[in-house]
Enzyme design. Sequence first.
Site, PDB file in Angstrom:
ATOM      1  N   ARG A  46      29.911  15.157  40.504  1.00 12.27           N
ATOM      2  CA  ARG A  46      29.551  16.341  39.721  1.00 12.27           C
ATOM      3  C   ARG A  46      28.256  17.006  40.193  1.00 12.27           C
ATOM      4  O   ARG A  46      27.892  18.067  39.696  1.00 12.27           O
ATOM      5  CB  ARG A  46      29.492  16.000  38.222  1.00 12.27           C
ATOM      6  CG  ARG A  46      29.472  17.228  37.321  1.00 12.27           C
ATOM      7  CD  ARG A  46      29.552  16.899  35.851  1.00 12.27           C
ATOM      8  NE  ARG A  46      28.861  15.684  35.515  1.00 12.27           N
ATOM      9  CZ  ARG A  46      27.526  15.569  35.420  1.00 12.27           C
ATOM     10  NH1 ARG A  46      26.753  16.610  35.625  1.00 12.27           N
ATOM     11  NH2 ARG A  46      26.978  14.410  35.116  1.00 12.27           N
ATOM     12  N   TYR A 100      42.157  39.935  38.828  1.00  9.80           N
ATOM     13  CA  TYR A 100      43.022  38.828  38.405  1.00  9.80           C
ATOM     14  C   TYR A 100      42.941  38.649  36.877  1.00  9.80           C
ATOM     15  O   TYR A 100      41.844  38.663  36.308  1.00  9.80           O
ATOM     16  CB  TYR A 100      42.560  37.554  39.125  1.00  9.80           C
ATOM     17  CG  TYR A 100      43.347  36.336  38.742  1.00  9.80           C
ATOM     18  CD1 TYR A 100      44.660  36.166  39.161  1.00  9.80           C
ATOM     19  CD2 TYR A 100      42.772  35.341  37.955  1.00  9.80           C
ATOM     20  CE1 TYR A 100      45.377  35.046  38.800  1.00  9.80           C
ATOM     21  CE2 TYR A 100      43.489  34.216  37.596  1.00  9.80           C
ATOM     22  CZ  TYR A 100      44.796  34.076  38.017  1.00  9.80           C
ATOM     23  OH  TYR A 100      45.500  32.954  37.653  1.00  9.80           O
ATOM     24  N   ASP A 171      36.441  38.526  44.831  1.00  9.14           N
ATOM     25  CA  ASP A 171      37.489  37.510  44.836  1.00  9.14           C
ATOM     26  C   ASP A 171      38.309  37.783  46.095  1.00  9.14           C
ATOM     27  O   ASP A 171      39.050  38.763  46.166  1.00  9.14           O
ATOM     28  CB  ASP A 171      38.332  37.644  43.568  1.00  9.14           C
ATOM     29  CG  ASP A 171      39.432  36.595  43.476  1.00  9.14           C
ATOM     30  OD1 ASP A 171      39.875  36.109  44.531  1.00  9.14           O
ATOM     31  OD2 ASP A 171      39.861  36.280  42.349  1.00  9.14           O
ATOM     32  N   LYS A 196      45.817  28.968  46.366  1.00 13.05           N
ATOM     33  CA  LYS A 196      46.691  29.926  47.049  1.00 13.05           C
ATOM     34  C   LYS A 196      46.668  29.650  48.567  1.00 13.05           C
ATOM     35  O   LYS A 196      47.112  28.609  48.979  1.00 13.05           O
ATOM     36  CB  LYS A 196      46.269  31.339  46.697  1.00 13.05           C
ATOM     37  CG  LYS A 196      46.006  31.551  45.187  1.00 13.05           C
ATOM     38  CD  LYS A 196      47.228  31.347  44.308  1.00 13.05           C
ATOM     39  CE  LYS A 196      46.900  31.212  42.830  1.00 13.05           C
ATOM     40  NZ  LYS A 196      46.129  32.305  42.256  1.00 13.05           N
TER      41      LYS A 196
HETATM   42  C1  LIG Z   1      45.228  32.385  41.191  1.00 18.09           C
HETATM   43  C2  LIG Z   1      44.081  33.289  41.283  1.00 18.09           C
HETATM   44  C3  LIG Z   1      42.858  32.984  40.633  1.00 18.09           C
HETATM   45  C4  LIG Z   1      42.680  31.752  39.778  1.00 18.09           C
HETATM   46  O1  LIG Z   1      42.800  30.583  40.523  1.00 18.09           O
HETATM   47  P1  LIG Z   1      43.256  29.160  39.891  1.00 18.09           P
HETATM   48  O2  LIG Z   1      43.204  28.242  41.054  1.00 18.09           O
HETATM   49  O3  LIG Z   1      44.627  29.358  39.307  1.00 18.09           O
HETATM   50  O4  LIG Z   1      42.254  28.835  38.826  1.00 18.09           O
HETATM   51  C5  LIG Z   1      41.816  33.864  40.804  1.00 18.09           C
HETATM   52  N1  LIG Z   1      41.946  34.998  41.527  1.00 18.09           N
HETATM   53  C6  LIG Z   1      43.088  35.325  42.147  1.00 18.09           C
HETATM   54  C7  LIG Z   1      43.168  36.591  42.930  1.00 18.09           C
HETATM   55  C8  LIG Z   1      44.201  34.491  42.046  1.00 18.09           C
HETATM   56  O5  LIG Z   1      45.346  34.829  42.650  1.00 18.09           O
END
Ligand SMILES: *Cc1c(COP(=O)(O)O)cnc(C)c1O
Length: 380
Positions: A46, A100, A171, A196
């Site tokens: 952590r 998102y 992001d 992803k």
């Molecule tokens: C899936 C996604 C998230 C969130 O990610 P998790 O791993 O599900 O918490 C944030 N931003 C984008 C663009 C995403 O596709």
Amino acid sequence: MAAMELQTQCVHAGGYRDEKTRGVISPIFPATAYEYLDSDARPYPRYFNTPNQQVLVQKLCALERGEDGVVFSSGMAAISTTFLALLQAGDHAVIQDDIYGGTRSFVTGRFPGLGIQYTLVGRDPAAIEAAIRPETRLLYVESPTNPTLQIVDLRRVATLAKSRGIPSLIDNTFASPVNQNPLALGIDVSLHSGTKYLGGHGDLSSGAVITSRELAGRIRAAAAGLGGNLNAQSCYLLERSLKTLGLRVERQTGNAGRIAAFLESQPRVKRVHYPGLRSHPGHEIAKGQMAGFGAMLSFEVDPRALSADAFMRALRLIRPAMSLGGVESTICDPARTSHREVPVEDRERLGISAGLLRLSVGVEHVEDLIADLRQALAGH
Ligand SMILES: *Cc1c(COP(=O)(O)O)cnc(C)c1O
């Protein structure tokens, strides 16, 4: 390794050399307790400083051209921790409207209770600039956006943020570090859902933030109180996945370009959203800031010919599934999945009709994917 190409960095950056066995891959260090006499190091999961976490940070920094970073157990852990590290009561944040869904809900649902003000804005840098107040402490954008792949001019956002002394955040999940390096364009913080493209096989939840040494230190300090650390086994799995990130995303991006062109030529397809198409309104900006146009695209099937549901059910290879970025191609209709909570009038404004389909293009042979789309469009 700064001078090497991304493909090489994917394989070699940040490896842990085990002097005892001399194996060529990083060992997994599952320990949560480490002896401390005669050592200043204080590894603890952590505290985000265990060997497997550090190896990953080094590789991701090489790919995103950042100084330091933090890896998390999910994308939302990375995003929410970063917000909580950089904002406090009385602060204001400028946030892009069509981000998102989970991030948007965190902002609209949690910021008011924390005493943090925010303004949701469009993608136009002028609108972003107009929303900045003296107490604004960050600008947050996403590009390409979900699900219509709109493009934000990242150099302009970065210049604007720098001129006001405010950190800019993106992001970068949709582009992945293979297709876009926001830090090289002047953006301060790059966030990822590692679930992803970074993980890429639909079997690993993770997240990451890559930034400067100073901001990473602040984020890590907040993270030590919030948790959300990635365990050693998942760190290893993510490191393994990143070795093929360049290969995977290059193939996926090539496939997506071919598929976008195919779909655009189909009479039963009303509209195709892909930044690589000349018809896309963000094409020129995308060309100037992305190495490739990505492997996500969306399109509308003409509802007079075929419903989105009937089209998805007719597919044989491409699987209707949520999430994205995996080696297998998946498709979903955002109106019924990711954006079902968004009010219908907002959905229409964002271009999310009932017939809109979002395709995450995988690494399969592109001719097989096109054949599948072709037979499903034919309706038999
Ligand atoms: C899936 C996604 C998230 C969130 O990610 P998790 O791993 O599900 O918490 C944030 N931003 C984008 C663009 C995403 O596709």
